[in-house]
Design a protein around this motif. Structure first.
Motif, PDB file in Angstrom:
ATOM      1  N   ALA A 104       6.476  57.260  12.563  1.00  0.00           N
ATOM      2  CA  ALA A 104       7.226  58.105  13.504  1.00  0.00           C
ATOM      3  C   ALA A 104       8.354  58.828  12.776  1.00  0.00           C
ATOM      4  O   ALA A 104       8.582  60.016  12.998  1.00  0.00           O
ATOM      5  CB  ALA A 104       7.770  57.264  14.654  1.00  0.00           C
ATOM      6  N   ARG A 130       9.319  68.990  21.178  1.00  0.00           N
ATOM      7  CA  ARG A 130       8.243  68.096  21.605  1.00  0.00           C
ATOM      8  C   ARG A 130       7.277  67.851  20.456  1.00  0.00           C
ATOM      9  O   ARG A 130       6.792  68.793  19.829  1.00  0.00           O
ATOM     10  CB  ARG A 130       7.518  68.702  22.798  1.00  0.00           C
ATOM     11  CG  ARG A 130       8.463  68.877  23.996  1.00  0.00           C
ATOM     12  CD  ARG A 130       7.866  69.723  25.064  1.00  0.00           C
ATOM     13  NE  ARG A 130       7.741  71.091  24.529  1.00  0.00           N
ATOM     14  CZ  ARG A 130       7.101  72.063  25.140  1.00  0.00           C
ATOM     15  NH1 ARG A 130       6.512  71.854  26.289  1.00  0.00           N
ATOM     16  NH2 ARG A 130       7.036  73.262  24.613  1.00  0.00           N
ATOM     17  N   PRO A 189       3.813  58.228  21.410  1.00  0.00           N
ATOM     18  CA  PRO A 189       4.292  58.221  22.796  1.00  0.00           C
ATOM     19  C   PRO A 189       4.907  59.552  23.237  1.00  0.00           C
ATOM     20  O   PRO A 189       5.516  59.632  24.295  1.00  0.00           O
ATOM     21  CB  PRO A 189       5.332  57.094  22.808  1.00  0.00           C
ATOM     22  CG  PRO A 189       5.858  57.068  21.408  1.00  0.00           C
ATOM     23  CD  PRO A 189       4.679  57.430  20.529  1.00  0.00           C
ATOM     24  N   TYR A 229       7.082  61.884  21.146  1.00  0.00           N
ATOM     25  CA  TYR A 229       8.474  61.892  20.695  1.00  0.00           C
ATOM     26  C   TYR A 229       9.151  63.213  21.036  1.00  0.00           C
ATOM     27  O   TYR A 229       8.523  64.267  21.076  1.00  0.00           O
ATOM     28  CB  TYR A 229       8.555  61.642  19.187  1.00  0.00           C
ATOM     29  CG  TYR A 229       8.208  60.225  18.830  1.00  0.00           C
ATOM     30  CD1 TYR A 229       9.131  59.213  19.020  1.00  0.00           C
ATOM     31  CD2 TYR A 229       6.957  59.896  18.341  1.00  0.00           C
ATOM     32  CE1 TYR A 229       8.816  57.894  18.723  1.00  0.00           C
ATOM     33  CE2 TYR A 229       6.629  58.589  18.039  1.00  0.00           C
ATOM     34  CZ  TYR A 229       7.568  57.592  18.239  1.00  0.00           C
ATOM     35  OH  TYR A 229       7.246  56.294  17.952  1.00  0.00           O
ATOM     36  N   ARG A 230      10.455  63.121  21.279  1.00  0.00           N
ATOM     37  CA  ARG A 230      11.297  64.280  21.568  1.00  0.00           C
ATOM     38  C   ARG A 230      12.544  64.221  20.699  1.00  0.00           C
ATOM     39  O   ARG A 230      13.082  63.144  20.454  1.00  0.00           O
ATOM     40  CB  ARG A 230      11.764  64.260  23.030  1.00  0.00           C
ATOM     41  CG  ARG A 230      10.901  64.989  24.028  1.00  0.00           C
ATOM     42  CD  ARG A 230       9.609  64.325  24.273  1.00  0.00           C
ATOM     43  NE  ARG A 230       8.920  64.982  25.401  1.00  0.00           N
ATOM     44  CZ  ARG A 230       7.646  65.278  25.386  1.00  0.00           C
ATOM     45  NH1 ARG A 230       6.918  65.029  24.334  1.00  0.00           N
ATOM     46  NH2 ARG A 230       7.067  65.821  26.435  1.00  0.00           N
ATOM     47  N   THR A 275      11.319  59.505  23.816  1.00  0.00           N
ATOM     48  CA  THR A 275       9.889  59.688  24.044  1.00  0.00           C
ATOM     49  C   THR A 275       9.690  60.275  25.434  1.00  0.00           C
ATOM     50  O   THR A 275      10.626  60.371  26.227  1.00  0.00           O
ATOM     51  CB  THR A 275       9.127  58.352  23.962  1.00  0.00           C
ATOM     52  OG1 THR A 275       9.578  57.500  25.017  1.00  0.00           O
ATOM     53  CG2 THR A 275       9.305  57.679  22.619  1.00  0.00           C
ATOM     54  N   LYS A 276       8.473  60.639  25.721  1.00  0.00           N
ATOM     55  CA  LYS A 276       8.128  61.188  27.032  1.00  0.00           C
ATOM     56  C   LYS A 276       8.550  60.221  28.147  1.00  0.00           C
ATOM     57  O   LYS A 276       9.041  60.636  29.187  1.00  0.00           O
ATOM     58  CB  LYS A 276       6.618  61.463  27.082  1.00  0.00           C
ATOM     59  CG  LYS A 276       6.110  61.981  28.402  1.00  0.00           C
ATOM     60  CD  LYS A 276       6.513  63.393  28.618  1.00  0.00           C
ATOM     61  CE  LYS A 276       5.850  63.930  29.886  1.00  0.00           C
ATOM     62  NZ  LYS A 276       6.571  65.041  30.439  1.00  0.00           N
ATOM     63  N   GLN A 286      12.262  60.486  28.926  1.00  0.00           N
ATOM     64  CA  GLN A 286      12.654  61.892  28.888  1.00  0.00           C
ATOM     65  C   GLN A 286      13.829  62.222  29.816  1.00  0.00           C
ATOM     66  O   GLN A 286      14.801  62.847  29.382  1.00  0.00           O
ATOM     67  CB  GLN A 286      11.447  62.745  29.229  1.00  0.00           C
ATOM     68  CG  GLN A 286      11.667  64.229  29.148  1.00  0.00           C
ATOM     69  CD  GLN A 286      10.381  64.990  29.448  1.00  0.00           C
ATOM     70  OE1 GLN A 286       9.529  64.519  30.194  1.00  0.00           O
ATOM     71  NE2 GLN A 286      10.247  66.157  28.863  1.00  0.00           N
TER      72      GLN A 286
END
Length: 113
Positions: free
Chosen positions: A27, A56, A61, A63-64, A82-83, A86
């Motif tokens: 990640a 995005r 999962p 990631y943001r 993560t979403k 959010q």
């Protein structure tokens, strides 16, 4: 090309760095690649919501990276998530952006005196 910096709070902490350090190696590599894209001006994966941007990453999962612009030459990294988290992460990014702007305004006022 914009400069990409982490937001460092008055107490010296970095919400972005704290989040990043909790990621596993795969990640973290995806996040490093995303920030490298930002450094060359590629914001094509950023969804802007007013003053806040959400980069995005369509992997794992979801990631943001939460960020803001400060003029044309500076991108400030506020945090990540993560979403799944959010909504909470957006609220936190908005609060951090407001904190950043208030600190910057206070510093500019101080320099004018």
């Amino acid at each position: 090309m914009p400069t990409v910096l982490e937001y460092v709070r008055e107490d010296g902490s970095s919400p972005y760095r704290t989040w990043f350090e909790g990621l596993d190696a795969q990640a973290a590599a995806k996040i490093v690649a995303a920030t490298a894209r930002l450094e060359v001006g590629n914001t094509s994966n950023v969804k802007w919501m007013g003053a806040i941007g959400e980069y995005r990453i369509h992997w794992g999962p979801g990631y943001r990276i939460y960020l803001m612009r400060d003029g044309d030459a500076l991108i400030v990294l506020l945090g990540g998530g993560t979403k799944k988290s959010q909504q909470k992460d957006i609220i936190r990014a908005q609060a951090l952006a407001a904190e950043y702007r208030a600190r910057k305004a206070a510093a500019e006022l101080k320099h004018k005196r």
